[in-house]
Design a protein around this motif. Structure first.
Motif, mmCIF file in Angstrom:
data_model
loop_
_atom_site.group_PDB
_atom_site.id
_atom_site.type_symbol
_atom_site.label_atom_id
_atom_site.label_comp_id
_atom_site.label_asym_id
_atom_site.label_seq_id
_atom_site.Cartn_x
_atom_site.Cartn_y
_atom_site.Cartn_z
ATOM 1 N N ASN A 13 0.819 -1.215 0.000
ATOM 2 C CA ASN A 13 0.000 0.000 0.000
ATOM 3 C C ASN A 13 0.850 1.261 0.000
ATOM 4 O O ASN A 13 0.560 2.236 0.681
ATOM 5 C CB ASN A 13 -0.976 -0.003 1.170
ATOM 6 C CG ASN A 13 -1.934 -1.158 1.103
ATOM 7 O OD1 ASN A 13 -2.232 -1.666 0.034
ATOM 8 N ND2 ASN A 13 -2.419 -1.599 2.254
ATOM 9 N N LEU A 82 -6.773 0.596 -1.504
ATOM 10 C CA LEU A 82 -7.638 1.158 -2.541
ATOM 11 C C LEU A 82 -8.224 2.501 -2.129
ATOM 12 O O LEU A 82 -8.667 3.281 -2.979
ATOM 13 C CB LEU A 82 -8.780 0.190 -2.875
ATOM 14 C CG LEU A 82 -8.396 -1.159 -3.467
ATOM 15 C CD1 LEU A 82 -9.651 -1.977 -3.768
ATOM 16 C CD2 LEU A 82 -7.535 -0.998 -4.711
ATOM 17 N N ALA A 83 -8.261 2.785 -0.839
ATOM 18 C CA ALA A 83 -8.831 4.041 -0.344
ATOM 19 C C ALA A 83 -7.995 5.223 -0.820
ATOM 20 O O ALA A 83 -6.831 5.066 -1.219
ATOM 21 C CB ALA A 83 -8.894 4.024 1.182
ATOM 22 N N ASN A 84 -8.589 6.399 -0.793
ATOM 23 C CA ASN A 84 -7.879 7.627 -1.136
ATOM 24 C C ASN A 84 -6.802 7.911 -0.098
ATOM 25 O O ASN A 84 -6.892 7.425 1.035
ATOM 26 C CB ASN A 84 -8.870 8.795 -1.200
ATOM 27 C CG ASN A 84 -9.846 8.635 -2.345
ATOM 28 O OD1 ASN A 84 -9.476 8.272 -3.456
ATOM 29 N ND2 ASN A 84 -11.115 8.911 -2.078
ATOM 30 N N SER A 90 -12.542 5.197 -1.973
ATOM 31 C CA SER A 90 -12.314 5.447 -3.398
ATOM 32 C C SER A 90 -13.665 5.478 -4.104
ATOM 33 O O SER A 90 -14.693 5.085 -3.536
ATOM 34 C CB SER A 90 -11.449 4.337 -3.993
ATOM 35 O OG SER A 90 -12.175 3.113 -4.039
ATOM 36 N N VAL A 91 -13.675 5.916 -5.348
ATOM 37 C CA VAL A 91 -14.914 5.920 -6.135
ATOM 38 C C VAL A 91 -15.493 4.513 -6.206
ATOM 39 O O VAL A 91 -16.699 4.322 -6.047
ATOM 40 C CB VAL A 91 -14.657 6.497 -7.551
ATOM 41 C CG1 VAL A 91 -15.842 6.262 -8.459
ATOM 42 C CG2 VAL A 91 -14.326 7.977 -7.464
ATOM 43 N N GLN A 93 -15.037 1.930 -4.073
ATOM 44 C CA GLN A 93 -15.559 1.544 -2.764
ATOM 45 C C GLN A 93 -16.880 2.253 -2.465
ATOM 46 O O GLN A 93 -17.830 1.634 -1.986
ATOM 47 C CB GLN A 93 -14.525 1.857 -1.674
ATOM 48 C CG GLN A 93 -13.298 0.974 -1.732
ATOM 49 C CD GLN A 93 -12.184 1.481 -0.848
ATOM 50 O OE1 GLN A 93 -11.907 2.684 -0.793
ATOM 51 N NE2 GLN A 93 -11.521 0.562 -0.150
ATOM 52 N N ASP A 94 -16.939 3.531 -2.764
ATOM 53 C CA ASP A 94 -18.161 4.289 -2.535
ATOM 54 C C ASP A 94 -19.301 3.776 -3.413
ATOM 55 O O ASP A 94 -20.446 3.707 -2.970
ATOM 56 C CB ASP A 94 -17.910 5.777 -2.798
ATOM 57 C CG ASP A 94 -19.120 6.620 -2.482
ATOM 58 O OD1 ASP A 94 -19.561 6.603 -1.312
ATOM 59 O OD2 ASP A 94 -19.636 7.289 -3.406
ATOM 60 N N GLN A 116 -11.153 -3.480 -9.296
ATOM 61 C CA GLN A 116 -10.112 -2.477 -9.519
ATOM 62 C C GLN A 116 -9.127 -2.959 -10.583
ATOM 63 O O GLN A 116 -8.697 -2.179 -11.434
ATOM 64 C CB GLN A 116 -9.365 -2.157 -8.225
ATOM 65 C CG GLN A 116 -8.406 -0.997 -8.355
ATOM 66 C CD GLN A 116 -9.128 0.293 -8.674
ATOM 67 O OE1 GLN A 116 -9.963 0.739 -7.906
ATOM 68 N NE2 GLN A 116 -8.813 0.898 -9.801
ATOM 69 N N LEU A 158 -15.932 7.518 -12.782
ATOM 70 C CA LEU A 158 -14.541 7.775 -13.118
ATOM 71 C C LEU A 158 -14.416 8.399 -14.501
ATOM 72 O O LEU A 158 -13.588 9.308 -14.715
ATOM 73 C CB LEU A 158 -13.723 6.486 -13.015
ATOM 74 C CG LEU A 158 -13.547 5.948 -11.589
ATOM 75 C CD1 LEU A 158 -13.010 4.529 -11.613
ATOM 76 C CD2 LEU A 158 -12.643 6.866 -10.778
#
Length: 163
Positions: A13, A82-84, A90-91, A93-94, A116, A158
């Motif tokens: 990560n 994967l999170a910001n 992230s888009v 995940q959201d 992803q 995206l």
């Protein structure tokens, strides 16, 4: 008789993580037990369910089938990665939240990694491509349609950001 330990240095990560591991320690166990990255789930431990999926050098893999020593010198991204950078979702995940692409959540990390991986190479995937990409991940709750919808929604969001 003590087991030999082998040095590993893995970018996880975005941060280099080092350790000394037994030759037969799986990557999923190292991530969960030593690095405390518990988002990667342990399911079948035979590479069938996909719950343990992570990215290895940008490609989705089953971390239960890879030894930690095999990841030495490589780049691993877990679901946490994967999170910001500010730790917001992230888009993708959201979109899973918005489109109800998760229920019990057990398969979700593997589904997110598979999705992803697809979006990284196919920014505007068809439904068939999405189903193919997530096809190796088992889900007992959603019936898969909400997951497909979530990936499509993420791809649309995206694409809108780029336009």
């Amino acid at each position: 008789m003590s087991e030999n330990l082998y040095p590993v240095s893995v970018e996880v990560n975005g941060a280099v993580r080092k350790g000394a591991v037994p030759a037969r320690l799986s990557l999923v166990d190292w991530l969960r037990e030593e690095l405390h990255l518990t988002g990667t789930h342990v399911g079948c431990e035979h590479g069938v369910c996909g719950a343990c999926s992570v990215m290895l050098d940008g490609e989705p893999v089953r971390s239960c089938l890879i030894y930690a020593v095999q990841a030495d010198g490589h780049r691993v991204t877990t679901v946490e990665g994967l999170a910001n950078p500010d730790s917001t979702l992230s888009v993708l995940q959201d979109s899973f939240c918005q489109m109800h692409g998760l229920q019990c959540g057990y398969c979700t990390p593997g589904m997110l990694i598979a999705a992803q991986g697809l979006l990284n190479v196919t920014p505007r995937p068809s439904e068939e491509q999405i189903r193919e990409a997530i096809g190796g991940n088992l889900c007992r709750c959603t019936g898969y349609q909400q997951i497909v919808d979530a990936v499509q929604h993420a791809a649309e969001r995206l694409a809108a950001k780029k336009d």
